[in-house]
Motif scaffolding. Structure first.
Motif, PDB file in Angstrom:
ATOM      1  N   GLY A   1     -12.091   1.009  12.422  1.00 16.47           N
ATOM      2  CA  GLY A   1     -13.515   1.223  12.511  1.00 16.47           C
ATOM      3  C   GLY A   1     -14.325  -0.057  12.636  1.00 16.47           C
ATOM      4  N   LYS A   2     -13.768  -1.175  12.189  1.00 19.93           N
ATOM      5  CA  LYS A   2     -14.440  -2.465  12.284  1.00 19.93           C
ATOM      6  C   LYS A   2     -14.085  -3.221  13.567  1.00 19.93           C
ATOM      7  CE  LYS A   2     -14.950  -3.377   7.311  1.00 19.93           C
ATOM      8  NZ  LYS A   2     -16.377  -3.747   7.340  1.00 19.93           N
ATOM      9  N   GLY A   3     -13.310  -2.580  14.450  1.00 19.78           N
ATOM     10  CA  GLY A   3     -12.959  -3.221  15.704  1.00 19.78           C
ATOM     11  C   GLY A   3     -11.690  -4.054  15.655  1.00 19.78           C
ATOM     12  N   TYR A   4     -10.927  -3.933  14.578  1.00 21.45           N
ATOM     13  CA  TYR A   4      -9.648  -4.634  14.487  1.00 21.45           C
ATOM     14  C   TYR A   4      -8.552  -3.770  15.118  1.00 21.45           C
ATOM     15  CZ  TYR A   4     -11.556  -8.035  11.142  1.00 21.45           C
ATOM     16  OH  TYR A   4     -12.277  -9.032  10.539  1.00 21.45           O
ATOM     17  N   ARG A   5      -7.465  -4.400  15.480  1.00 21.33           N
ATOM     18  CA  ARG A   5      -6.314  -3.643  15.976  1.00 21.33           C
ATOM     19  C   ARG A   5      -5.050  -4.187  15.322  1.00 21.33           C
ATOM     20  NH1 ARG A   5      -5.426  -5.782  22.204  1.00 21.33           N
ATOM     21  NH2 ARG A   5      -5.406  -8.005  21.735  1.00 21.33           N
ATOM     22  N   PRO A   6      -4.099  -3.330  14.989  1.00 26.42           N
ATOM     23  CA  PRO A   6      -2.889  -3.789  14.312  1.00 26.42           C
ATOM     24  C   PRO A   6      -1.951  -4.481  15.292  1.00 26.42           C
ATOM     25  CG  PRO A   6      -2.741  -1.447  14.737  1.00 26.42           C
ATOM     26  CD  PRO A   6      -4.117  -1.873  15.177  1.00 26.42           C
ATOM     27  N   VAL A   7      -1.310  -5.549  14.836  1.00 29.50           N
ATOM     28  CA  VAL A   7      -0.318  -6.233  15.661  1.00 29.50           C
ATOM     29  C   VAL A   7       1.054  -6.243  15.018  1.00 29.50           C
ATOM     30  CG1 VAL A   7      -2.041  -7.696  16.753  1.00 29.50           C
ATOM     31  CG2 VAL A   7      -0.909  -8.490  14.668  1.00 29.50           C
ATOM     32  N   PHE A   8       1.142  -5.837  13.761  1.00 28.68           N
ATOM     33  CA  PHE A   8       2.446  -5.805  13.104  1.00 28.68           C
ATOM     34  C   PHE A   8       2.374  -4.853  11.926  1.00 28.68           C
ATOM     35  CE2 PHE A   8       5.539  -7.143   9.940  1.00 28.68           C
ATOM     36  CZ  PHE A   8       6.682  -7.301  10.701  1.00 28.68           C
ATOM     37  N   ILE A   9       3.429  -4.071  11.739  1.00 25.59           N
ATOM     38  CA  ILE A   9       3.529  -3.212  10.559  1.00 25.59           C
ATOM     39  C   ILE A   9       4.997  -2.984  10.262  1.00 25.59           C
ATOM     40  CG2 ILE A   9       3.396  -1.085  11.922  1.00 25.59           C
ATOM     41  CD1 ILE A   9       1.953   0.193   9.541  1.00 25.59           C
ATOM     42  N   ALA A  10       5.329  -2.883   8.984  1.00 25.32           N
ATOM     43  CA  ALA A  10       6.697  -2.569   8.577  1.00 25.32           C
ATOM     44  C   ALA A  10       6.645  -1.911   7.216  1.00 25.32           C
ATOM     45  CB  ALA A  10       7.561  -3.835   8.541  1.00 25.32           C
TER      46      ALA A  10
ATOM     47  N   ALA B   1       0.996  -4.517   6.171  1.00 28.48           N
ATOM     48  CA  ALA B   1       0.553  -4.684   7.553  1.00 28.48           C
ATOM     49  C   ALA B   1      -0.260  -5.955   7.689  1.00 28.48           C
ATOM     50  CB  ALA B   1      -0.303  -3.491   7.988  1.00 28.48           C
ATOM     51  N   CYS B   2      -0.124  -6.567   8.817  1.00 29.33           N
ATOM     52  CA  CYS B   2      -0.996  -7.678   9.183  1.00 29.33           C
ATOM     53  C   CYS B   2      -1.861  -7.173  10.329  1.00 29.33           C
ATOM     54  CB  CYS B   2      -0.166  -8.880   9.630  1.00 29.33           C
ATOM     55  SG  CYS B   2      -1.121 -10.158  10.436  1.00 29.33           S
ATOM     56  N   ILE B   3      -3.172  -7.165  10.146  1.00 24.59           N
ATOM     57  CA  ILE B   3      -4.070  -6.568  11.137  1.00 24.59           C
ATOM     58  C   ILE B   3      -5.108  -7.596  11.558  1.00 24.59           C
ATOM     59  CG2 ILE B   3      -5.531  -4.598  11.668  1.00 24.59           C
ATOM     60  CD1 ILE B   3      -4.286  -3.069   9.431  1.00 24.59           C
ATOM     61  N   PRO B   4      -4.782  -8.468  12.501  1.00 22.54           N
ATOM     62  CA  PRO B   4      -5.776  -9.421  12.967  1.00 22.54           C
ATOM     63  C   PRO B   4      -6.640  -8.827  14.056  1.00 22.54           C
ATOM     64  CG  PRO B   4      -3.651  -9.930  13.882  1.00 22.54           C
ATOM     65  CD  PRO B   4      -3.476  -8.714  13.045  1.00 22.54           C
ATOM     66  N   PHE B   5      -7.795  -9.422  14.248  1.00 25.40           N
ATOM     67  CA  PHE B   5      -8.713  -8.975  15.287  1.00 25.40           C
ATOM     68  C   PHE B   5      -8.132  -9.234  16.654  1.00 25.40           C
ATOM     69  CE2 PHE B   5     -12.819  -7.819  16.804  1.00 25.40           C
ATOM     70  CZ  PHE B   5     -13.041  -8.566  17.943  1.00 25.40           C
ATOM     71  N   GLY B   6      -8.304  -8.274  17.568  1.00 25.44           N
ATOM     72  CA  GLY B   6      -7.763  -8.434  18.906  1.00 25.44           C
ATOM     73  C   GLY B   6      -8.819  -8.328  19.963  1.00 25.44           C
TER      74      GLY B   6
ATOM     75  N   LYS C   1       0.826  -1.197   0.000  1.00 22.97           N
ATOM     76  CA  LYS C   1       0.000   0.000   0.000  1.00 22.97           C
ATOM     77  C   LYS C   1       0.868   1.258   0.000  1.00 22.97           C
ATOM     78  CE  LYS C   1      -3.815  -2.373   0.403  1.00 22.97           C
ATOM     79  NZ  LYS C   1      -4.740  -2.499  -0.755  1.00 22.97           N
ATOM     80  N   THR C   2       0.425   2.253  -0.746  1.00 21.70           N
ATOM     81  CA  THR C   2       1.062   3.560  -0.655  1.00 21.70           C
ATOM     82  C   THR C   2       0.712   4.196   0.687  1.00 21.70           C
ATOM     83  OG1 THR C   2      -0.826   4.722  -1.595  1.00 21.70           O
ATOM     84  CG2 THR C   2       0.824   3.860  -3.143  1.00 21.70           C
ATOM     85  N   HIS C   3       1.339   5.325   0.972  1.00 26.71           N
ATOM     86  CA  HIS C   3       1.053   6.028   2.223  1.00 26.71           C
ATOM     87  C   HIS C   3      -0.436   6.322   2.361  1.00 26.71           C
ATOM     88  CE1 HIS C   3       0.507   9.646   4.693  1.00 26.71           C
ATOM     89  NE2 HIS C   3       1.544   9.219   5.388  1.00 26.71           N
ATOM     90  N   ASP C   4      -1.026   6.898   1.315  1.00 29.03           N
ATOM     91  CA  ASP C   4      -2.437   7.268   1.393  1.00 29.03           C
ATOM     92  C   ASP C   4      -3.342   6.041   1.477  1.00 29.03           C
ATOM     93  OD1 ASP C   4      -1.748   9.922   1.302  1.00 29.03           O
ATOM     94  OD2 ASP C   4      -2.096  10.132  -0.857  1.00 29.03           O
ATOM     95  N   ASP C   5      -3.039   5.001   0.691  1.00 33.86           N
ATOM     96  CA  ASP C   5      -3.858   3.792   0.728  1.00 33.86           C
ATOM     97  C   ASP C   5      -3.740   3.092   2.078  1.00 33.86           C
ATOM     98  OD1 ASP C   5      -4.783   4.178  -1.815  1.00 33.86           O
ATOM     99  OD2 ASP C   5      -3.347   2.813  -2.770  1.00 33.86           O
ATOM    100  N   HIS C   6      -2.548   3.134   2.663  1.00 33.99           N
ATOM    101  CA  HIS C   6      -2.382   2.510   3.968  1.00 33.99           C
ATOM    102  C   HIS C   6      -3.208   3.238   5.030  1.00 33.99           C
ATOM    103  CE1 HIS C   6      -0.658   0.418   7.338  1.00 33.99           C
ATOM    104  NE2 HIS C   6      -0.308   1.563   7.880  1.00 33.99           N
ATOM    105  N   GLN C   7      -3.300   4.564   4.916  1.00 37.92           N
ATOM    106  CA  GLN C   7      -4.110   5.309   5.865  1.00 37.92           C
ATOM    107  C   GLN C   7      -5.576   4.907   5.749  1.00 37.92           C
ATOM    108  OE1 GLN C   7      -2.964   7.540   8.344  1.00 37.92           O
ATOM    109  NE2 GLN C   7      -5.043   7.009   8.993  1.00 37.92           N
ATOM    110  N   LEU C   8      -6.036   4.630   4.540  1.00 38.14           N
ATOM    111  CA  LEU C   8      -7.407   4.160   4.361  1.00 38.14           C
ATOM    112  C   LEU C   8      -7.616   2.798   5.026  1.00 38.14           C
ATOM    113  CD1 LEU C   8      -8.013   5.128   0.606  1.00 38.14           C
ATOM    114  CD2 LEU C   8      -8.873   6.303   2.650  1.00 38.14           C
ATOM    115  N   VAL C   9      -6.599   1.924   4.920  1.00 34.32           N
ATOM    116  CA  VAL C   9      -6.670   0.613   5.584  1.00 34.32           C
ATOM    117  C   VAL C   9      -6.773   0.798   7.094  1.00 34.32           C
ATOM    118  CG1 VAL C   9      -5.359  -1.485   6.117  1.00 34.32           C
ATOM    119  CG2 VAL C   9      -5.464  -0.641   3.768  1.00 34.32           C
ATOM    120  N   VAL C  10      -5.945   1.667   7.640  1.00 36.23           N
ATOM    121  CA  VAL C  10      -5.964   1.926   9.085  1.00 36.23           C
ATOM    122  C   VAL C  10      -7.352   2.403   9.518  1.00 36.23           C
ATOM    123  CG1 VAL C  10      -5.056   3.419  10.909  1.00 36.23           C
ATOM    124  CG2 VAL C  10      -3.501   2.400   9.244  1.00 36.23           C
ATOM    125  N   ASN C  11      -7.883   3.385   8.806  1.00 36.59           N
ATOM    126  CA  ASN C  11      -9.190   3.931   9.176  1.00 36.59           C
ATOM    127  C   ASN C  11     -10.288   2.868   9.085  1.00 36.59           C
ATOM    128  OD1 ASN C  11      -7.873   6.379   9.421  1.00 36.59           O
ATOM    129  ND2 ASN C  11      -8.572   7.161   7.438  1.00 36.59           N
TER     130      ASN C  11
END
Length: 218
Positions: A195-204, A213-218, A181-191
């Protein structure tokens, strides 16, 4: 960031009680080896090791936790051939790589890994030196069997970017990962996923301001 740019660091901090934690960064290979010996002798276990290059030389950042647990090994500065030898040595003893950091020295991939002795039923798998297509194909196949990435590293080689990742069977919660993802696309992923109740556990980050990023549910 290219291999010769000054290093930058990203870290995650949690405010909670727990065991003693120590962190080191900008250690040369020799200094890191001494830290590994000192920490293991002091009852600490590696939680994270990251390799990177300054002026053509490997350096390391690491986090150590003082706690009991299964046997562990930390290996670093290994070539692809040495990593394969480590697999042949440690797999028969019940060890699995739970973290792989990839970096490049003189255009040669190197790896820093954490191995832990684990129950084979945990289904821990790994891949190294994959191009984007190979990594994406593995992610699709593993994802169909509830095996998710828990650690991903990327590193430049002469003809592009390579990926190294560890994977683990995970059936107790929903998860999602994004890649390239580009910077802007990654920000959309984060948002979206916050918003769906997920939390990030790893990013590089990888070169060319592309994120994964790997964003599993926490």
């Amino acid at each position: 960031m290219t291999q010769e740019d000054p290093p930058r660091f990203a870290s995650i901090w949690v405010q909670q009680s727990g065991p003693v934690v120590e962190a080191r960064h900008n250690l040369t290979s020799d200094q890191h080896q001494q830290a590994v010996s000192d920490f293991f002798n002091g009852g600490f276990r590696p939680a994270c090791v990251s390799g990177y290059v300054i002026d053509g030389k490997a350096h390391f950042a690491s986090i150590w936790v003082k706690e009991d647990g299964p046997a562990m090994w930390e290996r670093h500065n290994e070539t692809t051939e040495q990593f394969q030898q480590a697999c042949e040595e440690l797999y028969p003893q019940g060890f699995f790589p739970v973290s792989i950091s990839g970096y490049t020295v003189d255009n040669d991939p190197r790896f820093a890994t954490i191995w832990t002795q684990a129950d084979p039923e945990m289904r821990i798998d790994f891949r190294i030196n994959q191009d984007l297509t190979g990594y994406t194909d593995v992610a699709r196949v593993f994802g169909e069997h509830s095996v998710r990435p828990v650690s991903v590293a990327s590193y430049p080689v002469g003809d592009g970017i390579r990926f190294a990742a560890t994977w683990k069977l995970h059936t107790t919660s929903a998860w999602y990962y994004s890649l390239n993802k580009t910077h802007d696309d990654h920000q959309l992923v984060v948002n979206k996923w916050f918003g769906k109740g997920y939390r990030p556990v790893f990013i590089a980050a990888i070169p060319s301001t592309v994120y994964r990023a790997c964003i599993p549910f926490g």
